[in-house]
Motif scaffolding. Structure first.
Motif, mmCIF file in Angstrom:
data_model
loop_
_atom_site.group_PDB
_atom_site.id
_atom_site.type_symbol
_atom_site.label_atom_id
_atom_site.label_comp_id
_atom_site.label_asym_id
_atom_site.label_seq_id
_atom_site.Cartn_x
_atom_site.Cartn_y
_atom_site.Cartn_z
ATOM 1 N N PHE A 1 0.834 -1.195 0.000
ATOM 2 C CA PHE A 1 0.000 0.000 0.000
ATOM 3 C C PHE A 1 0.876 1.255 0.000
ATOM 4 N N GLY A 2 1.924 1.237 0.795
ATOM 5 C CA GLY A 2 2.843 2.373 0.810
ATOM 6 C C GLY A 2 3.517 2.601 -0.531
ATOM 7 N N VAL A 3 3.898 1.514 -1.196
ATOM 8 C CA VAL A 3 4.526 1.638 -2.521
ATOM 9 C C VAL A 3 3.552 2.239 -3.524
ATOM 10 N N LEU A 4 2.303 1.779 -3.510
ATOM 11 C CA LEU A 4 1.297 2.310 -4.435
ATOM 12 C C LEU A 4 1.064 3.801 -4.194
ATOM 13 N N GLN B 1 2.038 6.995 -6.755
ATOM 14 C CA GLN B 1 1.077 8.016 -7.150
ATOM 15 C C GLN B 1 1.567 9.411 -6.777
ATOM 16 N N PHE B 2 2.204 9.515 -5.609
ATOM 17 C CA PHE B 2 2.739 10.799 -5.169
ATOM 18 C C PHE B 2 3.838 11.287 -6.092
ATOM 19 N N ARG B 3 4.645 10.346 -6.606
ATOM 20 C CA ARG B 3 5.753 10.724 -7.495
ATOM 21 C C ARG B 3 5.310 10.831 -8.942
ATOM 22 N N HIS B 4 4.036 10.551 -9.226
ATOM 23 C CA HIS B 4 3.537 10.595 -10.599
ATOM 24 C C HIS B 4 3.740 11.993 -11.185
ATOM 25 N N GLY B 5 4.336 12.042 -12.345
ATOM 26 C CA GLY B 5 4.573 13.326 -12.993
ATOM 27 C C GLY B 5 5.912 13.946 -12.660
ATOM 28 N N ASN B 6 6.625 13.395 -11.665
ATOM 29 C CA ASN B 6 7.949 13.902 -11.326
ATOM 30 C C ASN B 6 9.018 13.141 -12.096
ATOM 31 N N GLU C 1 11.587 11.534 -10.888
ATOM 32 C CA GLU C 1 12.035 10.312 -10.251
ATOM 33 C C GLU C 1 11.115 9.150 -10.614
ATOM 34 N N PRO C 2 11.698 7.993 -10.952
ATOM 35 C CA PRO C 2 10.847 6.843 -11.303
ATOM 36 C C PRO C 2 10.177 6.264 -10.079
ATOM 37 N N GLY C 3 9.058 5.606 -10.289
ATOM 38 C CA GLY C 3 8.366 4.954 -9.196
ATOM 39 C C GLY C 3 9.003 3.622 -8.868
ATOM 40 N N ILE C 4 8.421 2.936 -7.905
ATOM 41 C CA ILE C 4 8.925 1.637 -7.455
ATOM 42 C C ILE C 4 8.131 0.533 -8.138
ATOM 43 N N TRP C 5 8.816 -0.356 -8.809
ATOM 44 C CA TRP C 5 8.218 -1.523 -9.463
ATOM 45 C C TRP C 5 7.203 -1.116 -10.528
ATOM 46 N N LEU C 6 7.497 -0.058 -11.251
ATOM 47 C CA LEU C 6 6.612 0.370 -12.328
ATOM 48 C C LEU C 6 7.164 0.014 -13.698
ATOM 49 N N THR C 7 8.432 -0.342 -13.756
ATOM 50 C CA THR C 7 9.050 -0.718 -15.024
ATOM 51 C C THR C 7 9.813 -2.022 -14.846
ATOM 52 N N PRO D 1 9.758 -20.528 -14.523
ATOM 53 C CA PRO D 1 9.261 -21.796 -15.065
ATOM 54 C C PRO D 1 7.751 -21.749 -15.269
ATOM 55 N N MET D 2 7.293 -22.209 -16.388
ATOM 56 C CA MET D 2 5.873 -22.285 -16.776
ATOM 57 C C MET D 2 5.291 -20.903 -17.079
ATOM 58 N N LEU D 3 5.585 -19.906 -16.247
ATOM 59 C CA LEU D 3 4.876 -18.636 -16.318
ATOM 60 C C LEU D 3 5.519 -17.619 -17.245
ATOM 61 N N GLY D 4 6.770 -17.790 -17.599
ATOM 62 C CA GLY D 4 7.441 -16.805 -18.436
ATOM 63 C C GLY D 4 7.799 -15.556 -17.638
ATOM 64 N N THR D 5 7.761 -14.399 -18.260
ATOM 65 C CA THR D 5 8.094 -13.145 -17.596
ATOM 66 C C THR D 5 6.827 -12.461 -17.080
ATOM 67 N N LEU D 6 6.957 -11.805 -15.949
ATOM 68 C CA LEU D 6 5.849 -11.077 -15.347
ATOM 69 C C LEU D 6 6.229 -9.602 -15.224
ATOM 70 N N ARG D 7 5.338 -8.741 -15.658
ATOM 71 C CA ARG D 7 5.573 -7.305 -15.536
ATOM 72 C C ARG D 7 5.450 -6.885 -14.089
ATOM 73 N N LYS D 8 6.394 -6.065 -13.636
ATOM 74 C CA LYS D 8 6.399 -5.663 -12.236
ATOM 75 C C LYS D 8 5.181 -4.819 -11.878
ATOM 76 N N ASP D 9 4.779 -3.901 -12.772
ATOM 77 C CA ASP D 9 3.643 -3.040 -12.436
ATOM 78 C C ASP D 9 2.353 -3.848 -12.305
#
Length: 405
Positions: A198-201, A205-210, A212-218, A225-233
């Motif tokens: 919740f704090g990361v989300l 949002q607080f850093r949106h538009g600044n 500095e990149p967000g956390i786990w957004l890229t 195994p089985m699942l392939g790659t998962l996007r962090k966001d």
């Protein structure tokens, strides 16, 4: 008047089935605009993504509930039965029925469809275990659909991409079960994880538009195994909703269900979503709203999905149905007509999937290897009564989960 969720919730009389079906229909509606007309349904909010977030909330609650009442092997067996048989038949339907028809219509032959790179067999092999590694087959949709002209996507069944995130959450719950973290004494650990996410989300949002990149957004994690790659966001977004539902189950004796809070949660989450502000507080309010609706919607809705759960089949078949309809010009009926026509066909396939594949598979939920059955027989008491089972699971049909846009 407030009372704990544990008292308000009845696993045999709730509206989770109705909510799952409503979320599946919301995904179909959202995809109707994207696939049929090459545009978003709404500019500020992705209705399909919001519906999938609701799926993950329900799934988190029911899956954690199932895991706490089952051994880990039995829990994983139930999850495999719920996800894979329906998925496998859907993949076969796409590769063996839909793809040859589209390929023949384009090329006048099916030669080159099966064994060529990105062909039908590659599609099955790459996607068989739930990770959507190959989105299309050959050149079946190139240049022929509104979605291709909008996004350039040759995707036959884009709905399947969320199954990898769902399965990831299942495996995470299994790991937590192994380490006994789902027990009452350690339930503070998932709660702490939920607060951290919740704090990361909120921070993102607080850093949106600044600058500095967000956390786990890229970026991505994997390949797994089985699942392939998962996007962090996506993992952050849907993982938070799954964890919110799971934590609600762990604290169901303390989570108060209050009609005033429920109405406020619906208004807050709906209002923020309508304005395109759907982050930490809105997601948390949305999770509470979903759980509140599950126990407070009219009793007439409790029957929806109780015996026949078509939501999963509707979710996994609707995308490919809409792509084929868009390719053949059904969008000439307009958005409403396209939505109704594609929904009717998708519901028909969902019914076949449930009655011919999913429900027969779920009848195997109590199966055990012969060696384990023999060991159980040896535990029979002298009077002929059997020793108590080590763990029992909720009905697998009650804990189905879908997946998303």
């Amino acid at each position: 008047m407030s009372r704990p969720f544990a008292e308000a919730y009845d696993r045999r009389a709730n509206s989770f089935g109705a909510l799952r079906l409503a979320f599946a229909l919301a995904v179909v509606l959202s995809h109707s605009a994207a696939l049929g007309f090459g545009r978003p349904l709404m500019q500020r909010v992705d209705l399909g993504a919001v519906a999938v977030a609701g799926f993950f909330t329900i799934s988190g609650f029911l899956i954690v509930r199932s895991a706490r009442r089952s051994s880990v092997p039995r829990f994983l067996w139930h999850r495999a039965l719920r996800i894979w048989p329906g998925l496998w038949v859907c993949l076969l339907f796409t590769a063996v029925v839909v793809a040859p028809v589209l390929f023949f219509e384009r090329h006048g032959t099916v030669a080159g469809l099966w064994w060529s790179p990105n062909g039908a067999f590659d599609y099955l092999r790459q996607n068989w275990w739930g990770g959507l590694r190959q989105f299309g087959i050959a050149d079946l949709l190139q240049g022929d659909t509104p979605y291709w002209r909008w996004q350039g996507g040759n995707t036959l069944n884009g709905s399947l991409w969320t199954l990898a995130y769902e399965i990831f959450c299942y495996l995470l719950v299994a790991v937590l079960s192994v380490f006994t973290i789902l027990r009452r004494q350690l339930r503070w650990i998932p709660l702490l994880a939920l607060l951290a996410m919740f704090g990361v989300l909120c921070w993102n949002q607080f850093r949106h538009g600044n600058a500095e990149p967000g956390i786990w957004l890229t970026g991505e994690i994997g390949p797994l195994p089985m699942l392939g790659t998962l996007r962090k966001d996506s993992l952050l977004w849907y993982g938070f909703m799954f964890l919110a539902g799971g934590t609600a189950e762990l604290y169901s004796d303390r989570l108060l269900i209050n009609d005033l809070f429920g109405v406020l949660a619906v208004l807050v989450s709906g209002g923020l979503a309508a304005h395109g502000v759907f982050f930490g507080p809105a997601l948390l309010a949305y999770a509470y709203a979903v759980l509140w609706l599950a126990v407070r919607l009219p009793k007439a809705l409790h029957r929806v999905g109780n015996n026949n759960d078509y939501s999963y089949g509707l979710y996994i078949y609707s995308f490919v149905v809409q792509q084929v309809m868009a390719k053949t010009g059904v969008q000439a009926l307009g958005l409403v007509g396209f939505f109704v026509a594609s929904t009717l066909v998708s519901v028909g396939l969902a019914m076949l999937s449930w009655h011919l594949v999913e429900r027969p598979a779920l009848r195997l939920k109590d199966w055990a290897p012969r060696r384990l059955r023999e060991q159980s027989d040896e535990m029979t008491t002298p009077q002929g009564g059997r020793a108590p089972a080590t763990g029992s699971a909720d009905s697998v049909t009650a804990s189905s989960s879908q997946n998303c846009a």
